[in-house]
Scaffold this motif. Structure first.
Motif, PDB file in Angstrom:
ATOM      1  N   ALA A  41      45.751  83.298 -29.792  1.00 25.48           N
ATOM      2  CA  ALA A  41      46.904  84.096 -30.672  1.00 25.48           C
ATOM      3  C   ALA A  41      47.452  85.073 -29.883  1.00 25.48           C
ATOM      4  CB  ALA A  41      46.111  84.654 -31.878  1.00 25.48           C
ATOM      5  N   LEU A  42      47.200  85.200 -28.690  1.00 21.34           N
ATOM      6  CA  LEU A  42      47.855  86.222 -27.890  1.00 21.34           C
ATOM      7  C   LEU A  42      48.802  85.492 -26.928  1.00 21.34           C
ATOM      8  CD1 LEU A  42      48.064  89.091 -26.916  1.00 21.34           C
ATOM      9  CD2 LEU A  42      46.308  88.650 -25.338  1.00 21.34           C
ATOM     10  N   ARG A  43      50.034  85.292 -27.151  1.00 25.17           N
ATOM     11  CA  ARG A  43      51.001  84.904 -26.305  1.00 25.17           C
ATOM     12  C   ARG A  43      52.071  85.822 -25.931  1.00 25.17           C
ATOM     13  NH1 ARG A  43      48.836  80.155 -24.424  1.00 25.17           N
ATOM     14  NH2 ARG A  43      47.955  78.976 -26.222  1.00 25.17           N
ATOM     15  N   VAL A  44      52.252  85.864 -24.651  1.00 23.58           N
ATOM     16  CA  VAL A  44      52.779  86.822 -23.780  1.00 23.58           C
ATOM     17  C   VAL A  44      54.024  86.343 -23.220  1.00 23.58           C
ATOM     18  CG1 VAL A  44      52.916  88.820 -22.322  1.00 23.58           C
ATOM     19  CG2 VAL A  44      50.927  88.584 -23.520  1.00 23.58           C
ATOM     20  N   THR A  45      55.265  86.456 -23.182  1.00 23.25           N
ATOM     21  CA  THR A  45      56.234  85.969 -22.627  1.00 23.25           C
ATOM     22  C   THR A  45      56.508  86.923 -21.353  1.00 23.25           C
ATOM     23  OG1 THR A  45      57.330  84.856 -24.513  1.00 23.25           O
ATOM     24  CG2 THR A  45      58.579  85.087 -22.603  1.00 23.25           C
ATOM     25  N   ALA A  46      56.235  86.750 -20.323  1.00 18.90           N
ATOM     26  CA  ALA A  46      56.536  87.444 -18.877  1.00 18.90           C
ATOM     27  C   ALA A  46      57.948  87.076 -18.554  1.00 18.90           C
ATOM     28  CB  ALA A  46      55.532  86.940 -18.059  1.00 18.90           C
ATOM     29  N   VAL A  47      58.979  88.349 -18.422  1.00 18.19           N
ATOM     30  CA  VAL A  47      60.280  88.162 -17.946  1.00 18.19           C
ATOM     31  C   VAL A  47      60.229  88.951 -16.460  1.00 18.19           C
ATOM     32  CG1 VAL A  47      62.678  88.493 -18.675  1.00 18.19           C
ATOM     33  CG2 VAL A  47      60.916  87.792 -20.452  1.00 18.19           C
ATOM     34  N   ILE A 106      51.771  82.651  -7.852  1.00 17.29           N
ATOM     35  CA  ILE A 106      50.367  82.344  -8.320  1.00 17.29           C
ATOM     36  C   ILE A 106      50.719  81.783  -9.521  1.00 17.29           C
ATOM     37  CG2 ILE A 106      49.141  83.576  -6.793  1.00 17.29           C
ATOM     38  CD1 ILE A 106      48.568  85.414  -9.012  1.00 17.29           C
ATOM     39  N   GLU A 107      51.957  81.765 -10.045  1.00 20.20           N
ATOM     40  CA  GLU A 107      52.105  81.103 -11.746  1.00 20.20           C
ATOM     41  C   GLU A 107      51.474  79.864 -12.014  1.00 20.20           C
ATOM     42  OE1 GLU A 107      54.300  81.749  -9.294  1.00 20.20           O
ATOM     43  OE2 GLU A 107      56.009  83.281  -9.845  1.00 20.20           O
ATOM     44  N   GLU A 108      51.537  78.995 -11.119  1.00 22.19           N
ATOM     45  CA  GLU A 108      50.921  77.671 -11.645  1.00 22.19           C
ATOM     46  C   GLU A 108      49.241  77.958 -11.574  1.00 22.19           C
ATOM     47  OE1 GLU A 108      50.488  73.221 -10.304  1.00 22.19           O
ATOM     48  OE2 GLU A 108      52.056  74.165  -9.323  1.00 22.19           O
ATOM     49  N   ALA A 109      48.883  78.608 -10.587  1.00 15.10           N
ATOM     50  CA  ALA A 109      47.523  78.799 -10.366  1.00 15.10           C
ATOM     51  C   ALA A 109      46.810  79.655 -11.503  1.00 15.10           C
ATOM     52  CB  ALA A 109      46.935  79.523  -9.376  1.00 15.10           C
ATOM     53  N   ALA A 110      47.720  80.476 -11.924  1.00 12.78           N
ATOM     54  CA  ALA A 110      47.209  81.525 -13.187  1.00 12.78           C
ATOM     55  C   ALA A 110      47.369  80.745 -14.371  1.00 12.78           C
ATOM     56  CB  ALA A 110      48.225  82.678 -13.321  1.00 12.78           C
ATOM     57  N   VAL A 123      40.725  89.672 -24.057  1.00 17.82           N
ATOM     58  CA  VAL A 123      42.139  89.764 -24.005  1.00 17.82           C
ATOM     59  C   VAL A 123      42.801  90.413 -22.847  1.00 17.82           C
ATOM     60  CG1 VAL A 123      43.809  91.413 -25.377  1.00 17.82           C
ATOM     61  CG2 VAL A 123      41.838  90.572 -26.517  1.00 17.82           C
ATOM     62  N   ALA A 124      42.266  91.257 -21.917  1.00 12.91           N
ATOM     63  CA  ALA A 124      42.736  91.584 -20.697  1.00 12.91           C
ATOM     64  C   ALA A 124      42.952  90.498 -19.729  1.00 12.91           C
ATOM     65  CB  ALA A 124      41.855  92.561 -20.021  1.00 12.91           C
ATOM     66  N   LEU A 125      42.125  89.463 -19.828  1.00 11.73           N
ATOM     67  CA  LEU A 125      42.234  88.431 -18.846  1.00 11.73           C
ATOM     68  C   LEU A 125      43.498  87.700 -19.386  1.00 11.73           C
ATOM     69  CD1 LEU A 125      41.075  86.691 -16.479  1.00 11.73           C
ATOM     70  CD2 LEU A 125      39.737  85.475 -18.325  1.00 11.73           C
ATOM     71  N   ALA A 126      43.598  87.362 -20.408  1.00 11.65           N
ATOM     72  CA  ALA A 126      44.488  86.663 -20.953  1.00 11.65           C
ATOM     73  C   ALA A 126      45.973  87.173 -20.612  1.00 11.65           C
ATOM     74  CB  ALA A 126      44.518  86.213 -22.676  1.00 11.65           C
ATOM     75  N   VAL A 127      46.095  88.535 -20.860  1.00  9.49           N
ATOM     76  CA  VAL A 127      47.356  89.327 -20.758  1.00  9.49           C
ATOM     77  C   VAL A 127      47.600  89.060 -19.284  1.00  9.49           C
ATOM     78  CG1 VAL A 127      48.334  91.424 -20.515  1.00  9.49           C
ATOM     79  CG2 VAL A 127      47.221  90.650 -22.540  1.00  9.49           C
ATOM     80  N   LEU A 176      46.783  87.048 -16.790  1.00  8.14           N
ATOM     81  CA  LEU A 176      47.176  85.628 -16.342  1.00  8.14           C
ATOM     82  C   LEU A 176      48.502  85.095 -16.936  1.00  8.14           C
ATOM     83  CD1 LEU A 176      43.704  84.075 -16.621  1.00  8.14           C
ATOM     84  CD2 LEU A 176      44.904  84.519 -14.331  1.00  8.14           C
ATOM     85  N   GLN A 177      48.948  85.474 -18.098  1.00  6.68           N
ATOM     86  CA  GLN A 177      49.932  85.210 -18.580  1.00  6.68           C
ATOM     87  C   GLN A 177      51.194  85.862 -18.007  1.00  6.68           C
ATOM     88  OE1 GLN A 177      50.309  84.394 -22.851  1.00  6.68           O
ATOM     89  NE2 GLN A 177      48.042  84.550 -23.199  1.00  6.68           N
ATOM     90  N   THR A 178      51.014  87.160 -17.529  1.00  9.99           N
ATOM     91  CA  THR A 178      51.988  88.069 -16.921  1.00  9.99           C
ATOM     92  C   THR A 178      52.028  87.878 -15.568  1.00  9.99           C
ATOM     93  OG1 THR A 178      50.472  89.907 -16.933  1.00  9.99           O
ATOM     94  CG2 THR A 178      52.024  89.544 -18.841  1.00  9.99           C
TER      95      THR A 178
END
Length: 327
Positions: free
Chosen positions: A121-127, A96-100, A80-84, A86-88
């Protein structure tokens, strides 16, 4: 899962948790014999994990860095920590957006189905935070170069955009890389100015090779977070504001403290609190206190009372001049 496979995963998790493990301690944690630990270590080596044996009275093992990336082991919380993270990555300003995105897809493919479903299931929108100045993107390679100089404690020379083009390169002893307000900064001791400086990373063009190693100096206050906060507030410390006042707010302390920054908040009751706060000017301090949207009792000093009266007159004029059709 077979008992041996489960034990191998537990052994790998232990080796990742600390640098050195005595063999006897590993055997005790796994409830097996030292001979079984040796066999399990050999199995992990066959899978590509570079595990070195350490010499000494107790003997032990160390998980080293290999030339190839073996299968990764994540528990649920790590996934979960890794997904958050990389998505943010888009909000870091590190370019590094594309690399992430590619990294998250790569890691996702090797995850067990249970963890893969949880990550999906964990979708984060980084604004990114919008402000009067957009957050500049920095070159990831520059971040790597600066970080390496910080880690190796090597003198760093660089050209700094915005300075006099004829000026020589800056000579610094780099100490920390930090982010503040969506921007990256290098905290360093400036050798030519004999003082601490903060440099925007997006303006730095490192010169190579780096210079000689140095013995790090003590950062003022000893804490880089406090140093940066004080440096950007314009104060040498949390209590060094030129204008400082005390009021009673008719708001719960728990509500006020969440937005009070370096101010002092003292609970006086369920709906009242004492607030001691600082700013660069008395009108500025009054405006900061007014943003809490609460009834205010000014304790002092008289300059703060005068500032509230000044703002009251200004706001009253603004209300009178407002277009009646929009009021």
């Amino acid at each position: 899962m077979p008992k041996t496979s489960a034990r191998l995963l537990e052994l790998l998790s232990l080796l990742q948790a600390r640098r050195d493990w005595p063999g006897a301690l590993l055997a005790d944690r796994l409830a097996v014999s030292p001979r079984t630990v040796r066999r399990d270590v050999d199995r992990l080596r066959e899978l590509g994990y570079p595990i070195a044996a350490t010499k000494g009275p107790d003997g032990g093992y160390r998980l080293g860095a290999g030339s190839e990336l073996p299968p990764l082991l994540f528990d649920d919380d790590q996934a979960v920590a890794l997904a958050v993270a990389l998505q943010t990555a888009a909000t870091t300003g590190a370019g590094i957006e594309e690399a992430a995105t590619r990294a998250l897809n790569t890691v996702r493919q090797v995850m067990p189905a249970r963890l893969r479903h949880r990550v999906d299931a964990l979708r984060v929108t980084a604004v990114e935070r919008q402000g009067p100045w957009p957050s500049p993107q920095v070159d990831p390679q520059v971040l790597v170069t600066l970080s390496a100089a910080v880690h190796a404690r090597e003198t760093l020379r660089f050209d700094y955009a915005g300075a006099d083009p004829a000026a020589p390169p800056r000579r610094t002893q780099p100490h920390h890389l930090v982010t503040w307000g969506g921007r990256w900064y290098l905290v360093a001791w400036d050798l030519d100015r004999d003082d601490w400086r903060t440099f925007r990373v997006d303006r730095i063009s490192p010169r190579v090779p780096t210079g000689p190693r140095f013995t790090p100096r003590d950062l003022p206050g000893g804490d880089v977070a406090a140093f940066i906060a004080h440096r950007f507030s314009g104060a040498a410390g949390a209590r060094d504001w030129p204008c400082r006042g005390e009021v009673i707010l008719h708001r719960p302390a728990a509500v006020v403290s969440g937005f009070a920054g370096d101010a002092v908040v003292e609970e006086l009751g369920p709906d009242r609190c004492r607030l001691v706060m600082g700013a660069w000017s008395w009108p500025g301090l009054a405006a900061l206190i007014g943003r809490f949207d609460a009834d205010i009792e000014v304790i002092g000093p008289t300059e703060l009372q005068a500032a509230f009266a000044h703002l009251a007159r200004r706001f009253a004029r603004a209300a009178q001049l407002a277009d009646p059709q929009t009021s």
